[in-house]
Design an enzyme around this catalytic site. Structure first.
Site, mmCIF file in Angstrom:
data_model
loop_
_atom_site.group_PDB
_atom_site.id
_atom_site.type_symbol
_atom_site.label_atom_id
_atom_site.label_comp_id
_atom_site.label_asym_id
_atom_site.label_seq_id
_atom_site.Cartn_x
_atom_site.Cartn_y
_atom_site.Cartn_z
ATOM 1 N N ASN A 1 1.485 2.914 -6.994
ATOM 2 C CA ASN A 1 0.889 2.192 -5.872
ATOM 3 C C ASN A 1 0.429 0.849 -6.393
ATOM 4 O OD1 ASN A 1 -0.583 1.409 -3.513
ATOM 5 N ND2 ASN A 1 -2.436 2.210 -4.453
ATOM 6 N N MET B 1 0.850 -1.176 0.000
ATOM 7 C CA MET B 1 0.000 0.000 0.000
ATOM 8 C C MET B 1 0.891 1.233 0.000
ATOM 9 S SD MET B 1 -3.079 0.935 2.619
ATOM 10 C CE MET B 1 -2.118 1.068 4.097
ATOM 11 N N CYS B 2 0.628 2.152 -0.914
ATOM 12 C CA CYS B 2 1.321 3.432 -0.999
ATOM 13 C C CYS B 2 0.287 4.504 -1.313
ATOM 14 C CB CYS B 2 2.377 3.418 -2.107
ATOM 15 S SG CYS B 2 3.736 2.264 -1.841
ATOM 16 N N GLY B 3 0.706 5.749 -1.236
ATOM 17 C CA GLY B 3 -0.167 6.854 -1.615
ATOM 18 C C GLY B 3 0.469 7.645 -2.734
ATOM 19 N N ARG C 1 -1.160 5.844 4.241
ATOM 20 C CA ARG C 1 -0.929 4.798 3.234
ATOM 21 C C ARG C 1 0.543 4.417 3.107
ATOM 22 N NH1 ARG C 1 -4.993 3.065 0.261
ATOM 23 N NH2 ARG C 1 -3.578 2.311 -1.340
#
Length: 200
Positions: A102, A1-3, A27
């Site tokens: 992401n 999970m990334c933003g 995130r």
């Protein structure tokens, strides 16, 4: 999970990107990065840590331009401590491209081999985001005529990314001299929202 976040504005984008990353901090807390474009020149700052720890006033002043992308990282591929894997990533050939990603690619190893043996591209990290960036760059090169881009060429390149890159992903990218590009995997699994802000 990334933003991930992309902004095109009429005023400097650096503070909007910073504020957006603070909102997206949940995130990813391992790394943060912002890249802006001023004319055809990219400016970037990134590093390991929380948004508030990565960016100082001097870093923000250097992020000139009215458009940019930003990323907060939660590592699911590659190294959790290697600062070289903080995003956005940059490639200069055949077009200057900055990319934040992401998601996860499920065929990273196969793509790394294809990039090296067939596309003649070097990937410097173990991040699947750098792999995706190089696939996009190669598809833009393959679909362009005399290294010129138009909307149809860019869409064809994204279709090429969809054919080659398996998994769930959302991408924001900047192409020098052309603008902001955003897309998701062909199934639309990862979140990505297009919005606009009007001042009254």
């Amino acid at each position: 999970m990334c933003g991930i976040l992309g902004v095109v504005a009429h005023t400097p984008a650096n503070q909007i990107l910073y504020d957006g990353l603070l909102v997206l901090q949940h995130r990813g807390q391992d790394a943060a990065g912002i890249a802006t474009v001023d004319g055809n020149t990219f400016h970037m700052h990134k590093g390991n840590g929380l948004v508030r720890d990565v960016f100082r006033t001097r870093n923000m002043r250097a992020l000139r331009g009215n458009a940019g992308i930003a990323h907060v990282r939660y590592p699911t591929a590659g190294s959790a401590i290697d600062h070289n894997e903080a995003q956005p990533f940059y490639v200069n050939s055949p077009f200057g491209i900055m990319l934040g990603h992401n998601g996860n690619l499920t065929n990273t190893r196969q793509l790394q081999e294809e990039l090296f043996l067939e596309d003649r591209r070097h990937v410097n990290t173990r991040s699947d985001s750098e792999v995706l960036l190089n696939v996009l760059a190669h598809e833009l090169q393959d679909n362009s005529k005399k290294y010129r881009l138009d909307i149809q060429t860019i869409f064809a390149a994204v279709s090429g990314v969809h054919r080659r890159c398996h998994g769930a992903y959302a991408v924001v990218a900047m192409i020098a001299g052309y603008g902001l590009l955003a897309f998701r995997d062909s199934y639309g699994i990862r979140p990505l929202v297009l919005g606009s802000h009007q001042t009254v």
